[in-house]
Motif scaffolding. Structure first.
Motif, PDB file in Angstrom:
ATOM      1  N   ASN A 192      11.680  93.561  39.247  1.00 16.70           N
ATOM      2  CA  ASN A 192      12.039  92.471  40.144  1.00 16.70           C
ATOM      3  C   ASN A 192      13.114  91.554  39.548  1.00 16.70           C
ATOM      4  O   ASN A 192      14.040  91.150  40.234  1.00 16.70           O
TER       5      ASN A 192
ATOM      6  N   PHE B 146      18.309  97.770  42.352  1.00 19.49           N
ATOM      7  CA  PHE B 146      18.436  99.195  42.700  1.00 19.49           C
ATOM      8  C   PHE B 146      19.309  99.393  43.933  1.00 19.49           C
ATOM      9  O   PHE B 146      19.202  98.641  44.914  1.00 19.49           O
TER      10      PHE B 146
ATOM     11  N   PHE C  80      20.204 102.783  46.357  1.00 15.46           N
ATOM     12  CA  PHE C  80      19.840 104.191  46.525  1.00 15.46           C
ATOM     13  C   PHE C  80      20.838 104.918  47.423  1.00 15.46           C
ATOM     14  O   PHE C  80      21.529 104.292  48.231  1.00 15.46           O
TER      15      PHE C  80
ATOM     16  N   ASN D 118      17.609 102.989  51.833  1.00 16.95           N
ATOM     17  CA  ASN D 118      16.241 102.468  51.750  1.00 16.95           C
ATOM     18  C   ASN D 118      16.107 101.015  52.181  1.00 16.95           C
ATOM     19  O   ASN D 118      15.586 100.178  51.449  1.00 16.95           O
ATOM     20  N   LEU D 119      16.564 100.743  53.396  1.00 15.04           N
ATOM     21  CA  LEU D 119      16.312  99.414  53.952  1.00 15.04           C
ATOM     22  C   LEU D 119      15.057  99.502  54.822  1.00 15.04           C
ATOM     23  O   LEU D 119      14.764 100.562  55.377  1.00 15.04           O
ATOM     24  N   LEU D 120      14.352  98.392  54.928  1.00 16.00           N
ATOM     25  CA  LEU D 120      13.196  98.395  55.832  1.00 16.00           C
ATOM     26  C   LEU D 120      13.706  98.403  57.264  1.00 16.00           C
ATOM     27  O   LEU D 120      14.435  97.504  57.674  1.00 16.00           O
TER      28      LEU D 120
ATOM     29  N   THR E 207      15.545  92.639  59.574  1.00 14.94           N
ATOM     30  CA  THR E 207      16.984  92.402  59.733  1.00 14.94           C
ATOM     31  C   THR E 207      17.645  92.499  58.363  1.00 14.94           C
ATOM     32  O   THR E 207      16.964  92.525  57.328  1.00 14.94           O
TER      33      THR E 207
ATOM     34  N   GLU F  85      16.486  89.667  56.309  1.00 12.31           N
ATOM     35  CA  GLU F  85      15.122  89.813  55.774  1.00 12.31           C
ATOM     36  C   GLU F  85      15.070  90.844  54.664  1.00 12.31           C
ATOM     37  O   GLU F  85      14.312  90.689  53.693  1.00 12.31           O
TER      38      GLU F  85
ATOM     39  N   GLU G 162      16.070  89.154  51.645  1.00  9.43           N
ATOM     40  CA  GLU G 162      15.048  88.194  51.212  1.00  9.43           C
ATOM     41  C   GLU G 162      13.907  88.860  50.442  1.00  9.43           C
ATOM     42  O   GLU G 162      13.247  88.229  49.617  1.00  9.43           O
ATOM     43  N   LEU G 163      13.670  90.140  50.766  1.00  6.65           N
ATOM     44  CA  LEU G 163      12.454  90.799  50.289  1.00  6.65           C
ATOM     45  C   LEU G 163      12.202  90.693  48.779  1.00  6.65           C
ATOM     46  O   LEU G 163      11.123  90.250  48.380  1.00  6.65           O
ATOM     47  N   PRO G 164      13.177  91.058  47.922  1.00  3.13           N
ATOM     48  CA  PRO G 164      12.887  90.947  46.492  1.00  3.13           C
ATOM     49  C   PRO G 164      12.596  89.510  46.062  1.00  3.13           C
ATOM     50  O   PRO G 164      11.796  89.288  45.153  1.00  3.13           O
TER      51      PRO G 164
ATOM     52  N   MET H 281      11.052  87.396  47.839  1.00  2.00           N
ATOM     53  CA  MET H 281       9.681  87.091  48.202  1.00  2.00           C
ATOM     54  C   MET H 281       8.723  87.594  47.117  1.00  2.00           C
ATOM     55  O   MET H 281       7.804  86.889  46.720  1.00  2.00           O
TER      56      MET H 281
ATOM     57  N   ARG I 190      15.560  80.934  49.013  1.00  2.00           N
ATOM     58  CA  ARG I 190      15.619  82.335  49.388  1.00  2.00           C
ATOM     59  C   ARG I 190      16.593  82.535  50.542  1.00  2.00           C
ATOM     60  O   ARG I 190      17.464  83.397  50.511  1.00  2.00           O
TER      61      ARG I 190
ATOM     62  N   ARG J 261      20.974  93.064  48.511  1.00  2.00           N
ATOM     63  CA  ARG J 261      19.556  92.999  48.153  1.00  2.00           C
ATOM     64  C   ARG J 261      19.364  93.180  46.651  1.00  2.00           C
ATOM     65  O   ARG J 261      18.558  92.494  46.026  1.00  2.00           O
TER      66      ARG J 261
ATOM     67  N   MET K  97      10.287  85.649  58.405  1.00  4.24           N
ATOM     68  CA  MET K  97      10.069  86.660  57.358  1.00  4.24           C
ATOM     69  C   MET K  97       8.742  87.382  57.556  1.00  4.24           C
ATOM     70  O   MET K  97       8.675  88.590  57.567  1.00  4.24           O
TER      71      MET K  97
ATOM     72  N   MET L  95       8.263  89.738  60.355  1.00  6.55           N
ATOM     73  CA  MET L  95       8.753  91.092  60.106  1.00  6.55           C
ATOM     74  C   MET L  95       7.594  92.059  59.877  1.00  6.55           C
ATOM     75  O   MET L  95       7.589  93.170  60.377  1.00  6.55           O
TER      76      MET L  95
ATOM     77  N   LEU M 105       9.554 101.687  48.124  1.00 12.77           N
ATOM     78  CA  LEU M 105      10.693 100.767  48.064  1.00 12.77           C
ATOM     79  C   LEU M 105      10.239  99.376  47.627  1.00 12.77           C
ATOM     80  O   LEU M 105      10.822  98.765  46.730  1.00 12.77           O
TER      81      LEU M 105
ATOM     82  N   LEU N 274      11.265  97.200  44.334  1.00 17.40           N
ATOM     83  CA  LEU N 274      11.864  95.869  44.385  1.00 17.40           C
ATOM     84  C   LEU N 274      10.988  94.823  43.705  1.00 17.40           C
ATOM     85  O   LEU N 274      11.310  93.643  43.723  1.00 17.40           O
ATOM     86  N   GLY N 275       9.878  95.268  43.154  1.00 15.92           N
ATOM     87  CA  GLY N 275       9.075  94.344  42.354  1.00 15.92           C
ATOM     88  C   GLY N 275       7.775  93.910  42.987  1.00 15.92           C
ATOM     89  O   GLY N 275       7.121  93.008  42.487  1.00 15.92           O
TER      90      GLY N 275
END
Ligand SMILES: Nc1ncnc2c1ncn2[C@@H]1O[C@H](COP(=O)(O)OP(=O)(O)O)[C@@H](O)[C@H]1O
Ligand SMILES: [Mg+2]
Lengths: 242, 409
Positions: free
Chosen positions: A82, A87, A89, A93-95, A99, A102, A105-107, A109, A118, A154, B1, B4, B316, B320-321
């Motif tokens: 983290n 990374f 790829f 590898n996006l969710l 969006t 978002e 934002e994920l890492p 979070m 954030r 990201r 967030m 989602m 994934l 990302l941790g």
């Protein structure tokens, strides 16, 4: 930044054991822009996974940023991924249901960055990869090059020292691929260490140093490497002819 | 967030429409069953207790019998007859008694009002009988009282259906009827009640006279039954023992001889009855619990599929941790959410049914279903426990995934 000694990785699939890495020594200093090349199945991704603390070697030692990762717990490894590593790829590898914003934002979070910071940083990063007008787009609404730029934004979210990219241009046309490499170059110039796996010789030649991997070993023989590079170039030539 | 995550869950469920629908329905139905069966169990129990008490609450009824044991050289098989003086004796000697009444019975007495002639059952009773036996006068009337007994008045109290047969919808109190061709004044009509046990026909069809009047009119001297009630349930057994002692001494039979005078002790039935209903309700609860568990298994099953389909995303997130705990709690919360949605709609549905139930007019047969807040809380927590169990195992599988392997999928 990366110091590997005698790294061996054996996959035990039950029926057969595959020795993906045989005896790899690898040093990458902070601030380097290094590419790893080699034929398919030579162990590049395996090496990348170990470098990224996603997997542990069967043998050998690995120091990341001056600290041995041996014997760390799953949660400690997750923390390292983290905070220290970004990374990128081949398959982006996006969710899919998130969006662009978002996804970036994920890492943060997972890294428990306060919400306001954030959001500010996610916006900044997407602007930096020229996607300031695509914040609320879903991955399906973006082109391949755009998706990969979201992925790079990201990877930068937690300000990592090291970026690991496994064939980041592999799914892109040459033009958007080049744009991605430009972006990496820019990042490298601003001080990030980058390790990039690639098939593409033009991509490889834009890095400071090329590490050549074959059959799970780092080859230094210039001849062998030159031959393979020639083959790569040939393929590239054929590609452009099409 | 966080929206989602909900979007994603929603999408996953959409991809598994049939399975999700069945699962939600399972939880929905389980909850509905749990609450409805609980509420109906409650209602039926309360209704049965009320009906049972229609005969009288915590009373005992005794009949003259025959001795079954030899006593002080006397043989068995002697019949023991009970009379008014036995009642007087018991009243004097047993302070634990709250009320006691003799009852003389006749099976078929002609009763006439105007042109209607009916053959009815008749009971001659004391004033205390009414309260004990839950024979309560409807508005505007009264039961037999002590003065009626003392003065042997020619008054009568009518069961509500007998009254309807004789008078239709007309007023009966104050009117004259003929019992065996002798005029009697109607002093009261019974308030309708549920009654599911009896020893001489339903009270609603009977006619009640002061026992002294019936003794004179029909020559009654021997009690058909004696009805009594103790001051409290605690002293009930003491009173019962003393009755055998007092009567045993007077009539010379063994106080342990429970056939010399036979006794129907409704407090014993009540124990059985209560146990039976608890058993019944536990059985109902178990059925609905089983339905809910099946629903829970369905949820667990669908979550396994969701975990499998989302392994790439899990990998994934890990890369990302995201820590194990995050993955675990995400799936756990999703499962709880599904369970909660199913459970909550089931809860609302069941509550609605309970609310509108009275309009079906089935009260008389199965009572009014009710749900206590304790039961409501219990069902909701049960649901949550099931949700936690259903979610835990798939979530644990997700959290223990290898990030490299799952990214490849
Ligand atoms: N999870 C695994 N289980 C078994 N064998 C594997 C696994 N991952 C990779 N391998 C094998 O290890 C070797 C190296 O794979 P990889 O590191 O993916 O190569 P590259 O990325 O250079 O194409 C290959 O022979 C591959 O089949
Ligand atoms: Mg690879």
């Amino acid at each position: 930044m990366i110091k590997m000694r005698g790294i061996r990785k054996v996959y035990d699939t039950g029926r057969i054991e595959v020795e993906a890495l045989k005896d790899v020594d690898l040093d990458i200093k902070g601030g380097e822009f290094v590419s790893i090349v080699g034929p398919s199945g030579s162990g590049k991704s395996t090496l990348m996974n170990i470098a990224g603390c996603l997997d542990v070697p069967s043998e050998g030692t690995y120091e990341l940023d001056g600290e041995s990762v041996e014997g760390l717990s799953m949660s400690q490894l997750a923390d390292i991924r983290n905070r220290k590593i970004g990374f990128v790829f081949q398959a982006f590898n996006l969710l899919p249901y998130a969006t662009a914003f978002e996804n970036v934002e994920l890492p943060m979070m997972f890294g428990k960055v306060p919400a306001r910071e954030r959001r500010k940083r996610a916006r900044e990063l997407l602007e930096r990869v020229n996607l300031g007008d695509r914040l609320d787009h879903r991955p399906a609404e973006l082109s391949g090059g755009e998706m990969q730029r979201v992925a790079i934004a990201r990877s930068l979210a937690m300000k990592p020292k090291l970026i690991l990219a496994d064939e980041p241009t592999g799914n892109l046309d040459s033009k958007s691929g080049a744009a991605i490499v430009d972006l990496f170059e820019e990042l490298w110039k601003s001080g990030t260490t980058i390790l990039l796996i690639t098939h593409d010789s033009t991509v490889a030649t834009r890095t400071n140093r090329v590490v050549y991997l074959k059959d799970g070993m780092v080859r230094s023989q210039a001849r062998e490497m030159a031959a393979d590079m020639k083959a790569l170039k040939e393929r590239k030539r054929l590609d452009t002819m099409q | 967030m966080y929206l989602m995550f909900l979007r994603q869950l929603f999408h996953d469920m959409k991809g598994q429409k049939l399975r999700s629908a069945l699962t939600l329905f399972g939880i929905f139905w389980g909850t509905t069953a749990l609450i409805l069966l609980g509420a109906f169990g409650h209602g039926i129990h309360a209704h049965q207790v009320k009906k049972f008490n229609g005969l009288g609450e915590h009373i005992a009824i005794m009949w003259p019998g025959r001795t079954s044991m030899t006593y002080k050289g006397l043989p068995r098989g002697r019949s023991i007859l009970l009379r008014e003086d036995d009642v007087t004796l018991m009243k004097e000697q047993i302070p634990e008694l709250e009320a006691i009444s003799i009852e003389y019975q006749d099976w078929s007495i002609p009763v006439r009002h105007d042109k209607v002639l009916i053959s009815a059952r008749l009971s001659g009773v004391a004033a205390e009988y009414g309260d004990m036996r839950n024979v309560i006068p409807d508005w505007g009337g009264r039961f037999v009282d002590e003065i009626d007994v003392r003065l042997r008045r020619r008054v009568c109290f009518l069961g509500n259906e007998l009254k309807d047969d004789l008078f239709g919808s007309a007023k009966a109190v104050g009117e004259i009827i003929e019992i065996s061709n002798v005029p009697f004044t109607v002093i009261g009509v019974m308030k309708p009640k549920g009654q599911d046990s009896a020893y001489s026909g339903r009270d609603k069809d009977k006619i009640f006279l002061p026992y002294s009047t019936s003794a004179v009119m029909f020559g009654h001297t021997i009690a058909n039954v004696i009805v009594w009630k103790a001051k409290s349930l605690e002293v009930h057994k003491i009173a019962k023992r003393k009755i055998y002692e007092v009567l045993g001494k007077k009539h010379k039979f063994d106080p342990g001889d429970n056939q010399a005078v036979s006794m129907w002790d409704t407090t014993e039935n009540l124990d059985f009855f209560t146990n039976f209903f608890w058993g019944f309700r536990i059985f109902l609860l178990m059925i609905s619990f089983a339905t809910l568990v099946v629903g829970g298994i369905g949820v667990a099953n669908i979550m396994y599929v969701v975990v499998k389909e989302r392994s790439k995303e899990i990998g994934l997130k890990m890369s990302l941790g995201a820590k194990k705990g995050f993955i675990l709690s995400q799936f756990l919360l999703e499962t709880l959410l599904i369970t909660f949605i199913g459970g909550f709609t089931g809860f609302l549905f069941a509550m609605t049914l309970i609310r509108i139930f009275p309009s079906f007019n089935l009260e008389e047969y199965i009572g009014i279903p009710t749900i206590s807040s304790f039961e409501a809380i219990l069902s909701v927590s049960l649901l949550m426990v099931i949700g936690l169990f259903a979610g835990f195992f798939p979530a644990r599988r997700a959290a223990n995934m290898n990030p490299v392997q799952s990214l490849k999928m």
